[in-house]
Design a protein around this motif. Structure first.
Motif, short mmCIF file in Angstrom:
data_model
loop_
_atom_site.label_atom_id
_atom_site.label_comp_id
_atom_site.label_asym_id
_atom_site.label_seq_id
_atom_site.Cartn_x
_atom_site.Cartn_y
_atom_site.Cartn_z
N TYR A 35 45.88 27.77 31.74
CA TYR A 35 46.38 28.71 30.73
C TYR A 35 45.20 29.37 30.05
CZ TYR A 35 48.41 30.65 26.51
OH TYR A 35 48.78 31.52 25.51
N GLY A 36 45.18 30.71 30.08
CA GLY A 36 44.13 31.46 29.42
C GLY A 36 44.64 32.07 28.13
N PHE A 37 44.02 31.71 27.02
CA PHE A 37 44.44 32.22 25.72
C PHE A 37 44.10 33.71 25.61
CE2 PHE A 37 44.08 27.72 25.20
CZ PHE A 37 45.06 27.37 24.28
N GLY A 38 45.09 34.51 25.22
CA GLY A 38 44.84 35.94 25.03
C GLY A 38 44.00 36.23 23.81
N GLU A 39 44.08 35.35 22.82
CA GLU A 39 43.30 35.46 21.59
C GLU A 39 43.48 36.82 20.91
OE1 GLU A 39 39.26 34.23 22.13
OE2 GLU A 39 39.84 32.17 22.61
N THR A 40 44.74 37.26 20.87
CA THR A 40 45.09 38.50 20.20
C THR A 40 45.97 38.16 18.99
OG1 THR A 40 45.05 39.75 22.27
CG2 THR A 40 46.25 40.73 20.43
N ALA A 41 45.54 38.56 17.83
CA ALA A 41 46.29 38.27 16.61
C ALA A 41 47.69 38.87 16.69
CB ALA A 41 45.54 38.83 15.40
N ASP B 106 48.65 30.18 35.39
CA ASP B 106 48.34 29.85 36.79
C ASP B 106 48.85 28.45 37.10
OD1 ASP B 106 47.26 29.81 39.33
OD2 ASP B 106 45.27 30.47 38.71
N LEU B 107 49.63 28.32 38.17
CA LEU B 107 50.16 27.03 38.61
C LEU B 107 49.88 26.83 40.08
CD1 LEU B 107 53.69 27.20 36.91
CD2 LEU B 107 51.73 25.86 36.11
N GLY B 108 49.62 25.58 40.50
CA GLY B 108 49.35 25.31 41.90
C GLY B 108 49.82 23.94 42.32
N VAL B 109 50.20 23.82 43.60
CA VAL B 109 50.56 22.53 44.19
C VAL B 109 49.99 22.48 45.60
CG1 VAL B 109 52.78 23.42 45.01
CG2 VAL B 109 52.45 20.95 44.74
N GLY B 110 49.46 21.34 45.97
CA GLY B 110 48.92 21.15 47.31
C GLY B 110 49.37 19.84 47.89
N TYR B 111 49.33 19.76 49.23
CA TYR B 111 49.71 18.51 49.92
C TYR B 111 48.81 18.31 51.12
CZ TYR B 111 52.36 15.10 52.59
OH TYR B 111 52.72 13.99 53.30
N GLU B 112 48.37 17.10 51.33
CA GLU B 112 47.49 16.76 52.45
C GLU B 112 48.01 15.51 53.14
OE1 GLU B 112 42.75 15.71 53.28
OE2 GLU B 112 43.43 16.38 51.30
N ASN B 113 48.07 15.58 54.47
CA ASN B 113 48.51 14.43 55.26
C ASN B 113 47.73 14.42 56.57
OD1 ASN B 113 49.79 12.33 56.55
ND2 ASN B 113 51.84 13.21 56.46
#
Length: 358
Positions: free
Chosen positions: A178-184, A194-201
């Motif tokens: 999560y990136g803060f916009g920092e706008t009043a 941004d979200l991510g999921v990974g899998y390894e087998n």
């Protein structure tokens, strides 16, 4: 007298604990120095060729500091400071920015790793390992497709003012930024998600990400802002420990505050890496972007073919030779590098270099 003995014993115990804690602190210096000599055609408006010393052709040159402190109970304090630089000139990658790549501090434990500051995005962390050219600053378009041709439509790479999490649980990997916009007065103006999921087998890996980057509002009185969204899906499969096959896809959409038609594109890449011998590796990749809704109606739809041969002099030093050819439709501009300005509708390049890691 008893109080004196008690005070002395307490101080001794605290000293032992402090020395034990410091003994568990670990700080390391690391980096990459990567440079070579490159030939490219169509290097200016007159379509002249150019021979130059080029920095970071296989990986961006950098120097960094990372550290951990054992806090007990499986919990660690962590930090990382990392700067990118140009070997050919000694300059910072970003003028006036000391740690342009990473500057963060946080905690790590069985729950995963949580840091705050500046760092690479979840999309970058999860998707770049599937680029056949491997984090290459040149002759790869995974971070910034189409280079300077028409539109880039790339991924968010590293961001400031972020809170970032990553954890691994069995074969699954989870991540969020999560990136803060920092706008009043607004939590969405200039914010990033941004979200991510990974899998390894075994020999199989796959990852998927979703990211959204909000631009700054048009003005103090107009709260509308552009919104860029991308979805990535990538995977690879390793055969016999020597051949690695990669595929990747990005769907990009930018909604404009002006209510003009959305900017859209689909980006595809694929390639393979083959270890011919323990010290020789051959790599090939294709990158293609299908651009949609270009205002001029003349979509570039650029494509690039890249190859590389790599020879390991040691575990930390490689020699390499890379070549690439890119072209675009409708006389649109296209370049091999994600950073250089393009001057023609095609470009060819070749670079031989050396990389040392420490």
């Amino acid at each position: 007298m008893k109080r004196n003995y008690l005070a002395a014993a307490t101080l001794a115990a605290l000293g032992t604990l402090a020395s034990g804690a410091y003994a568990q602190t670990n700080v390391s210096i690391y980096g990459i120095i990567d440079t070579g000599i490159e030939y490219v055609n169509h290097a200016n408006a007159k379509q002249d060729s150019l021979v130059r010393v080029s920095s970071g052709a296989m990986n961006t040159s950098r120097i960094g500091f990372r550290g951990t402190e054992d806090l007990g109970g499986g919990l660690k304090a962590v930090f990382q400071l990392e700067n990118g630089f140009k070997v050919d000139t000694g300059e910072f990658d970003s003028a006036g920015v000391l740690f342009n790549r990473q500057a963060n501090v946080g905690l790590e434990g069985s729950f995963g790793r949580l840091v705050i500051g500046r760092s690479f995005t979840t999309t970058y962390d999860f998707i770049l390992p599937f680029d056949p050219m491997g984090y290459s600053g040149q002759y790869s378009w995974v971070t910034s497709a189409g280079a300077t041709g028409g539109r880039k439509d790339g991924m968010p790479t590293n961001l400031s003012n972020i809170l970032k999490y990553q954890g691994k649980f069995g074969g699954f990997k989870l991540g969020a930024t999560y990136g803060f916009g920092e706008t009043a007065g607004s939590t969405t103006d200039s914010a990033k998600y941004d979200l991510g999921v990974g899998y390894e087998n075994g020999p199989f890996r796959i990852a998927a990400t979703f990211d959204r980057v909000n631009s700054a509002a048009a003005s103090a009185t107009n709260s509308a802002f552009d919104k860029a969204t991308s979805i990535h899906l990538a995977g690879d499969y390793q055969l016999n420990g020597n051949l690695d096959l990669n595929l990747g896809y990005r769907n990009y959409k930018k909604t404009l505050a002006s209510n003009a038609p959305d900017l859209r594109s689909d980006f595809f890449w694929g390639g393979a890496s083959y270890k011919v011998t323990p010290v020789v590796t051959l790599i090939g990749a294709i990158y293609y972007q299908n651009i949609k809704n270009l205002p001029s109606g003349k979509d570039a739809d650029p494509i690039m073919y890249s190859v590389r041969g790599k020879y390991a002099l040691s575990k930390r030093t490689d020699l390499y030779l890379s070549a690439a050819y890119a072209k675009a439709k409708n006389q649109q501009l296209v370049g091999l590098s994600r950073d250089d300005i393009a001057y023609g509708s095609s470009q060819t390049g070749i670079i031989g270099g050396i990389q040392h890691r420490f």
